[in-house]
Design an enzyme around this catalytic site. Structure first.
Site: not given
Ligand code: URA
Length: 424
Positions: A83, A162, A169, A184, A188
């Protein structure tokens, strides 16, 4: 034990630590609409201002994972994922996934679309005629077993808490909080079920984290969450002061990724692809040298199979823009800087990115950088090439690039791509 949102908000507002039970309750109740949006907005702001400790962050991540389903893929090879926190010209997933698969691991790369000045991997791949992002779970597992690599859209149902919280947010100015960003991302990634995870945490003007210490803090937090959840996790911190490679956009980035897979491409893209592949293979327990595999052409073969398996034609010509505008070098000398953020914003304005989630992107839009910092330029020769299907967008892109580059008499000190690495 019963809880109220007001009590949970007050605890955090006053600088307390949330208990495991409070965290489990508030995330679950928010997912099911029992905690109201305005209450979660207040809690997010309290977390933004007061922070969370490692235990709270790991628990918060777990609660977000448990708000949805976890992927469980029936795959024989070791699975390992990567990621990136997002950067300008960051097409590394495209050569990396087939390279790591060609070395023997399975790479389930569930990706997103871009929002703002950083591009999305799916938007880039959708410039390949016929290529399809949406796959079923059975299709993902079958492709991982046959080809070894899948890059596709994240399936519905992963970490729904999320999804809701991120949208909240975004409109309450609570995005830039390390505990909230880290939980966050990791909710995932952990829900996707890979046994190993390598994070590419970007630092610099084109990144979320503008400074090295901020990127180091985020990387450490991400690695600690992965470790707490039993996922082998490591991170590289990499430079994002200037775009990665020479291409920024959609089809232009796919073309550059193919160059890398065919043994060419810009040195920084090749270096980072190989470094991330090494990290991923170490986690997968595979000792094959990715540099040799890249040079052999085997990774390109996996790329072609991966694109074909998802309906794409790997040899079809990529879309070309209807308008090209060239910015010449203002004087002769050496390019001393080229700002990642400015180039990202310009590419976005040309149509490569979107302002709202539902907007389309232009496959052919983007920017080619004819020089990178440290390279010589000649007055009047092309420095940047702007691609778009909307010629009316060119003035706004030029405005974004007003102070984006400098040409000087001598080369700056050589740029390091990999700034640090973080291990458990
Ligand atoms: N990418 C995400 O998946 N979440 C965040 O809060 C910031 C970047």
């Amino acid at each position: 034990m019963t809880f109220t949102a007001v009590d949970v908000i007050r605890s955090k507002r006053d600088g307390g630590q949330l208990t495991d039970e409070q965290i489990d309750w508030v995330v679950d109740a928010y997912t099911h609409g029992i905690v109201a949006e305005e209450q979660m907005a207040a809690l997010a702001m309290a977390i933004f201002l007061r922070g969370m400790d490692n235990r709270e962050i790991a628990r918060w991540t777990g609660a977000m994972i448990d708000s949805g389903s976890r992927l469980s893929l029936d795959v024989t090879r070791p699975t390992v994922d990567k990621h990136s926190t997002g950067g300008v010209g960051d097409k590394i997933t495209l050569p990396l996934a087939p390279l790591v698969a060609a070395c023997g691991a399975a790479v389930p790369q569930l990706s997103g679309r871009g929002l703002g000045h950083t591009g999305g991997t799916l938007d880039k791949l959708e410039s390949i005629p016929g290529w399809r992002a949406a796959l079923s779970l059975d299709e993902i597992a079958a492709q991982l077993n046959s080809v070894g690599a899948v890059i596709c859209a994240a399936t519905e149902g992963l970490a729904p808490a999320d999804k809701k919280l991120y949208a909240l947010r975004d409109v309450t100015s609570t995005v830039e909080s390390v505990p909230l960003i880290a939980s966050s991302i990791m909710s995932k990634k952990i829900a996707e079920g890979a046994s190993g995870l390598v994070l590419d945490v970007k630092a610099g003007s084109g990144a979320f984290m503008k400074t090295l210490p901020d990127a180091q803090l985020l990387a450490r937090t991400l690695v600690d969450i992965g470790t707490a959840h039993g996922v082998s996790t490591t991170a590289l911190i990499t430079d994002m002061t200037t775009p990665l490679g020479r291409a920024v956009g959609n089809a232009v980035e796919v073309a550059e990724a193919i160059e890398v897979l065919q043994g060419g491409g810009p040195a920084d893209v090749v270096e980072l692809t190989i470094a991330l592949a090494r990290e991923m293979l170490t986690l997968a327990g595979i000792s094959t040298d990715p540099a040799k595999v890249l040079a052999s052409g085997a990774a390109y073969e996996v790329w072609a199979q991966m694109i074909t398996a998802q309906g794409g034609d790997p040899s079809a010509p990529l879309p070309r823009p209807s308008s090209i505008h060239v910015i010449p070098a203002p004087i002769s000398g050496v390019l001393t800087s080229l700002d990642a953020y400015a180039v990202g914003v310009a590419a976005w304005r040309l149509g490569a990115g979107r302002a709202r989630k539902e907007d389309p992107v232009q496959s052919a839009a983007g920017i080619l950088c004819h020089a990178k910092p440290g390279e010589p330029v000649v007055e009047g020769e092309p420095l940047l090439e702007l691609h778009t299907d909307t010629s009316a967008a060119i003035p706004a892109a030029l405005e974004a690039l007003t102070n984006a580059y400098e040409v000087g008499p001598s080369a700056p000190s050589p740029r390091q791509i990999i700034l640090d690495s973080i291990h458990p």
